[in-house]
Design a protein around this motif. Structure first.
Motif, PDB file in Angstrom:
ATOM      1  N   GLY A  25       0.785  -1.223   0.000  1.00 56.42           N
ATOM      2  CA  GLY A  25       0.000   0.000   0.000  1.00 56.42           C
ATOM      3  C   GLY A  25       0.820   1.278   0.000  1.00 56.42           C
ATOM      4  N   ASP A  26       2.137   1.162   0.091  1.00 57.49           N
ATOM      5  CA  ASP A  26       3.011   2.340   0.078  1.00 57.49           C
ATOM      6  C   ASP A  26       3.185   2.827  -1.363  1.00 57.49           C
ATOM      7  OD1 ASP A  26       4.765   4.329   0.752  1.00 57.49           O
ATOM      8  OD2 ASP A  26       6.424   3.006   1.258  1.00 57.49           O
ATOM      9  N   ASP A  27       2.859   4.083  -1.621  1.00 59.89           N
ATOM     10  CA  ASP A  27       2.977   4.676  -2.954  1.00 59.89           C
ATOM     11  C   ASP A  27       4.078   5.724  -2.959  1.00 59.89           C
ATOM     12  OD1 ASP A  27       0.793   3.193  -3.790  1.00 59.89           O
ATOM     13  OD2 ASP A  27      -0.638   4.813  -3.455  1.00 59.89           O
ATOM     14  N   LYS A  28       4.936   5.654  -3.966  1.00 62.38           N
ATOM     15  CA  LYS A  28       6.024   6.629  -4.118  1.00 62.38           C
ATOM     16  C   LYS A  28       5.984   7.208  -5.530  1.00 62.38           C
ATOM     17  CE  LYS A  28       8.052   5.666  -0.141  1.00 62.38           C
ATOM     18  NZ  LYS A  28       7.183   5.979   0.954  1.00 62.38           N
ATOM     19  N   PHE A  29       6.165   8.526  -5.616  1.00 63.24           N
ATOM     20  CA  PHE A  29       6.242   9.228  -6.893  1.00 63.24           C
ATOM     21  C   PHE A  29       7.576   9.959  -6.933  1.00 63.24           C
ATOM     22  CE2 PHE A  29       5.664  13.170  -9.333  1.00 63.24           C
ATOM     23  CZ  PHE A  29       5.339  12.626 -10.561  1.00 63.24           C
ATOM     24  N   GLN A  30       8.321   9.768  -8.012  1.00 62.94           N
ATOM     25  CA  GLN A  30       9.628  10.397  -8.155  1.00 62.94           C
ATOM     26  C   GLN A  30       9.656  11.222  -9.433  1.00 62.94           C
ATOM     27  OE1 GLN A  30      12.349   6.930  -6.126  1.00 62.94           O
ATOM     28  NE2 GLN A  30      12.338   6.978  -8.313  1.00 62.94           N
ATOM     29  N   THR A  45       8.654   8.507 -12.127  1.00 62.10           N
ATOM     30  CA  THR A  45       8.473   7.130 -11.676  1.00 62.10           C
ATOM     31  C   THR A  45       7.342   7.063 -10.659  1.00 62.10           C
ATOM     32  OG1 THR A  45      10.842   6.742 -11.928  1.00 62.10           O
ATOM     33  CG2 THR A  45       9.639   5.165 -10.603  1.00 62.10           C
ATOM     34  N   TYR A  46       6.554   5.999 -10.742  1.00 64.72           N
ATOM     35  CA  TYR A  46       5.535   5.716  -9.741  1.00 64.72           C
ATOM     36  C   TYR A  46       5.695   4.266  -9.313  1.00 64.72           C
ATOM     37  CZ  TYR A  46       1.060   4.717  -7.576  1.00 64.72           C
ATOM     38  OH  TYR A  46       0.090   4.336  -6.689  1.00 64.72           O
ATOM     39  N   ASP A  47       5.852   4.023  -8.013  1.00 65.29           N
ATOM     40  CA  ASP A  47       5.969   2.682  -7.454  1.00 65.29           C
ATOM     41  C   ASP A  47       4.904   2.483  -6.384  1.00 65.29           C
ATOM     42  OD1 ASP A  47       8.319   1.857  -8.874  1.00 65.29           O
ATOM     43  OD2 ASP A  47       9.533   3.043  -7.511  1.00 65.29           O
ATOM     44  N   PHE A  48       4.335   1.282  -6.321  1.00 63.16           N
ATOM     45  CA  PHE A  48       3.364   0.972  -5.271  1.00 63.16           C
ATOM     46  C   PHE A  48       3.733  -0.353  -4.614  1.00 63.16           C
ATOM     47  CE2 PHE A  48       1.773  -0.227  -9.405  1.00 63.16           C
ATOM     48  CZ  PHE A  48       1.345  -1.542  -9.258  1.00 63.16           C
ATOM     49  N   GLY A  49       3.673  -0.357  -3.291  1.00 64.05           N
ATOM     50  CA  GLY A  49       4.037  -1.534  -2.516  1.00 64.05           C
ATOM     51  C   GLY A  49       3.005  -2.632  -2.643  1.00 64.05           C
ATOM     52  N   VAL A  50       3.473  -3.855  -2.923  1.00 67.89           N
ATOM     53  CA  VAL A  50       2.583  -5.013  -3.021  1.00 67.89           C
ATOM     54  C   VAL A  50       2.915  -6.064  -1.960  1.00 67.89           C
ATOM     55  CG1 VAL A  50       2.056  -4.689  -5.461  1.00 67.89           C
ATOM     56  CG2 VAL A  50       4.005  -6.091  -4.817  1.00 67.89           C
ATOM     57  N   GLY A  51       3.969  -5.851  -1.218  1.00 63.43           N
ATOM     58  CA  GLY A  51       4.381  -6.764  -0.156  1.00 63.43           C
ATOM     59  C   GLY A  51       5.283  -6.045   0.817  1.00 63.43           C
TER      60      GLY A  51
END
Length: 163
Positions: A25-30, A45-51
């Motif tokens: 559930g952690d979302d990061k935008f760079q 970049t956009y990353d989202f936590g899945v684990g």
């Protein structure tokens, strides 16, 4: 000198309470600058936590400053990638605010890998740097200088935001 100053800044600010990556559930935008031979550009970049230590995402880069000797089209300047990261900040346990994330990506130009580092000054803001390299290029012919844009070792630096 700029690199040393950036590293000292990243590692000396350890009194601020933030967490670099907290898992599912952690979302990061760079957003940052991208540097490579014959071109500089912008990277998003956009990353989202899945684990607990795994994230998926997308990255796109557009080369704005291309060497004038090159006849680079839009297709040469643009790249988009799907990416997988192993967020190891909690594993290496340097600082709660620090995340290191090796990963793999597949894009329009190649299949490759990246190694990134993030440092958060607060829950919502930090700095990042990322190194990218291709492992397998889709075009196996000798590449022109224009085709080498996004098909070579690149470095990105910029700001990261926790969403």
């Amino acid at each position: 000198m700029k690199k040393i100053l950036l590293l000292l800044t990243l590692f000396s600010v350890s009194l601020i309470n933030a967490q670099a990556f907290f898992g599912k559930g952690d979302d990061k935008f760079q957003v940052g600058a991208n540097f490579q031979d014959n071109a500089t550009g912008i990277n998003v970049t956009y990353d989202f936590g899945v684990g607990e230590n795994i994230s998926l995402g997308f990255s796109s880069t557009y080369a704005l400053g291309v060497d004038e000797a090159l006849d680079a089209s839009f297709g040469d300047r643009f790249d988009i990638k799907a990416r997988f990261n192993a967020n190891l900040g909690s594993v290496v346990n340097i600082d709660d605010n620090f995340d290191i994330y090796p990963g793999l990506h597949v894009g329009l130009k190649n299949f490759g890998g990246h190694l990134g580092m993030r440092y958060f000054f607060s829950d919502g803001f930090g700095l990042f740097t990322e190194l990218n390299t291709p492992f397998a290029k889709y075009n196996t012919d000798t590449l022109t200088a224009e085709e080498k844009i996004h098909n070579q070792f690149t470095i990105s630096v910029g700001a990261v935001f926790g969403l």
